[in-house]
Design an enzyme around this catalytic site. Structure first.
Site, mmCIF file in Angstrom:
data_model
loop_
_atom_site.group_PDB
_atom_site.id
_atom_site.type_symbol
_atom_site.label_atom_id
_atom_site.label_comp_id
_atom_site.label_asym_id
_atom_site.label_seq_id
_atom_site.Cartn_x
_atom_site.Cartn_y
_atom_site.Cartn_z
ATOM 1 N N THR A 74 -0.704 3.714 -20.654
ATOM 2 C CA THR A 74 -1.256 2.294 -19.738
ATOM 3 C C THR A 74 -2.364 1.430 -20.265
ATOM 4 O OG1 THR A 74 -2.808 3.664 -18.481
ATOM 5 C CG2 THR A 74 -0.519 4.117 -18.043
ATOM 6 N N GLU A 75 -2.739 0.699 -19.435
ATOM 7 C CA GLU A 75 -4.084 -0.103 -19.642
ATOM 8 C C GLU A 75 -5.408 0.705 -19.834
ATOM 9 O OE1 GLU A 75 -1.867 -2.234 -17.645
ATOM 10 O OE2 GLU A 75 -1.951 -4.076 -18.687
ATOM 11 N N TYR A 76 -5.443 1.694 -18.767
ATOM 12 C CA TYR A 76 -6.433 2.639 -18.500
ATOM 13 C C TYR A 76 -6.441 3.452 -19.621
ATOM 14 C CZ TYR A 76 -8.864 0.781 -14.424
ATOM 15 O OH TYR A 76 -9.329 0.006 -13.461
ATOM 16 N N GLU A 77 -5.216 4.024 -19.985
ATOM 17 C CA GLU A 77 -5.265 5.034 -20.799
ATOM 18 C C GLU A 77 -5.694 4.664 -22.487
ATOM 19 O OE1 GLU A 77 -1.146 6.519 -20.812
ATOM 20 O OE2 GLU A 77 -1.704 7.966 -22.558
ATOM 21 N N ASP A 92 0.893 -1.150 -0.106
ATOM 22 C CA ASP A 92 -0.020 -0.145 -0.062
ATOM 23 C C ASP A 92 0.812 1.289 0.018
ATOM 24 O OD1 ASP A 92 -1.883 2.137 0.679
ATOM 25 O OD2 ASP A 92 -2.888 0.839 1.620
ATOM 26 N N ASP A 152 -6.700 5.919 -8.541
ATOM 27 C CA ASP A 152 -8.366 5.987 -8.282
ATOM 28 C C ASP A 152 -8.769 7.225 -7.741
ATOM 29 O OD1 ASP A 152 -8.312 3.088 -8.696
ATOM 30 O OD2 ASP A 152 -7.743 2.576 -6.491
HETATM 31 N N1 SAM Z 1 -1.869 2.419 -13.641
HETATM 32 C C1 SAM Z 1 -2.765 1.573 -14.158
HETATM 33 C C2 SAM Z 1 -3.167 1.990 -15.450
HETATM 34 O O1 SAM Z 1 -3.181 3.402 -15.625
HETATM 35 O O2 SAM Z 1 -3.782 1.185 -16.317
HETATM 36 C C3 SAM Z 1 -3.864 0.990 -13.256
HETATM 37 C C4 SAM Z 1 -4.772 2.199 -12.957
HETATM 38 S S1 SAM Z 1 -6.077 1.509 -11.661
HETATM 39 C C5 SAM Z 1 -7.503 2.860 -11.864
HETATM 40 C C6 SAM Z 1 -5.395 1.964 -10.152
HETATM 41 C C7 SAM Z 1 -4.556 1.089 -9.599
HETATM 42 O O3 SAM Z 1 -3.787 1.491 -8.190
HETATM 43 C C8 SAM Z 1 -5.501 -0.024 -9.128
HETATM 44 O O4 SAM Z 1 -4.599 -1.384 -9.614
HETATM 45 C C9 SAM Z 1 -5.332 -0.220 -7.508
HETATM 46 O O5 SAM Z 1 -5.281 -1.184 -6.928
HETATM 47 C C10 SAM Z 1 -4.215 0.609 -7.315
HETATM 48 N N2 SAM Z 1 -3.911 1.380 -6.207
HETATM 49 C C11 SAM Z 1 -4.894 2.086 -5.397
HETATM 50 N N3 SAM Z 1 -4.546 2.799 -4.427
HETATM 51 C C12 SAM Z 1 -3.288 2.200 -4.088
HETATM 52 C C13 SAM Z 1 -2.408 2.290 -3.035
HETATM 53 N N4 SAM Z 1 -2.746 3.048 -1.986
HETATM 54 N N5 SAM Z 1 -1.326 1.776 -3.130
HETATM 55 C C14 SAM Z 1 -0.910 0.766 -4.150
HETATM 56 N N6 SAM Z 1 -1.419 0.651 -5.226
HETATM 57 C C15 SAM Z 1 -2.776 1.270 -4.985
#
Ligand code: SAM
Length: 214
Positions: free
Chosen positions: A191-194, A95, A117
């Site tokens: 990125t995947e989301y991008e 985390d 997020d």
């Molecule tokens: N970066 C990737 C992309 O652009 O495709 C994933 C985006 S996804 C919306 C956000 C990711 O951040 C998720 O996999 C989530 O589990 C991770 N995440 C959210 N809060 C986090 C935290 N406090 N520490 C580590 N990872 C976190």
């Protein structure tokens, strides 16, 4: 990110040469782990790892560390390392709240935050990875001329982040509300989301910030 239990995820992660167990024991020793003095770039919330793997392939002179909170997501990044031949990549399940326990002051040269997020409710604002609370943590681990680079298609989160950066006294090096149609797009790794959101027609925002005017 929708989370499913992935059977065997923890075992797959532990067995991978790329994944780090007990990351806090590496604090202050990351250069030793990579066996070189190259800069260290981390991605917080890397999801399934497309961005960091591609960055590591393109830039062997930079060490990359991908951080993800959930095993069920991290395992997808670990699976992608099967054909990765470099030595400049490590993956950590942790985390981001604990980031200062894993990196010593000035140990990190760049932090990527991609499609973090949004935590849209006001009462959850502190959980946003671009909140002042997180900027303070990044301040403690970044090298003096270190940068954060943040991408998102979420305009509310982007505007919030611009405000937080100003309030925290950081300096905006550049920003755009439409990365893919800007001069900053050269060399951009999606990125995947991008990929998903830009295919829907959403413009991608990006900012780069640092703390000191050198
Ligand atoms: N970066 C990737 C992309 O652009 O495709 C994933 C985006 S996804 C919306 C956000 C990711 O951040 C998720 O996999 C989530 O589990 C991770 N995440 C959210 N809060 C986090 C935290 N406090 N520490 C580590 N990872 C976190």
């Amino acid at each position: 990110m929708r989370l499913r239990n992935v059977p065997g995820a923890k075992e797959t992660i532990i067995q991978s040469d790329f994944s780090i167990q007990e990351p806090k024991t590496y604090r202050g020793k990351w250069k030793e782990e990579f066996k070189n003095e190259n800069p260290i770039h981390i991605e917080i919330g890397m999801g399934k790892g497309k961005f960091i793997l591609e960055m590591a392939e393109r830039n062997p002179e930079i060490n990359y560390i991908g951080i993800e909170k959930y095993s069920s997501v991290l395992v997808r990044a670990v699976e992608k390392t099967e054909n990765f031949e470099g030595e400049n990549l490590r993956l950590i399940r942790m985390d981001a709240e604990e980031i200062e326990e894993v990196f010593a002051p000035e140990e990190v040269d760049r932090i990527y935050l991609n499609f973090s997020d949004p935590w849209p409710k006001d009462r959850h604002a502190k959980r946003r990875l671009t909140s002042a609370r997180f900027l303070e943590r990044y301040d403690h681990i970044l090298a003096p001329d270190g940068r954060i680079m943040f991408k998102t298609d979420n305009r509310n989160l982007f505007d919030f982040s611009l405000e937080q950066i100003e309030e925290a006294g950081w300096i905006l090096e550049n920003y755009t509300y439409d990365l893919h149609n800007s001069k900053f797009n050269e060399g951009n790794v999606m990125t995947e989301y991008e990929e998903k959101f830009s295919a829907k027609g959403n413009p991608i925002c990006r900012l780069t910030a640092y703390r000191h005017d050198l």
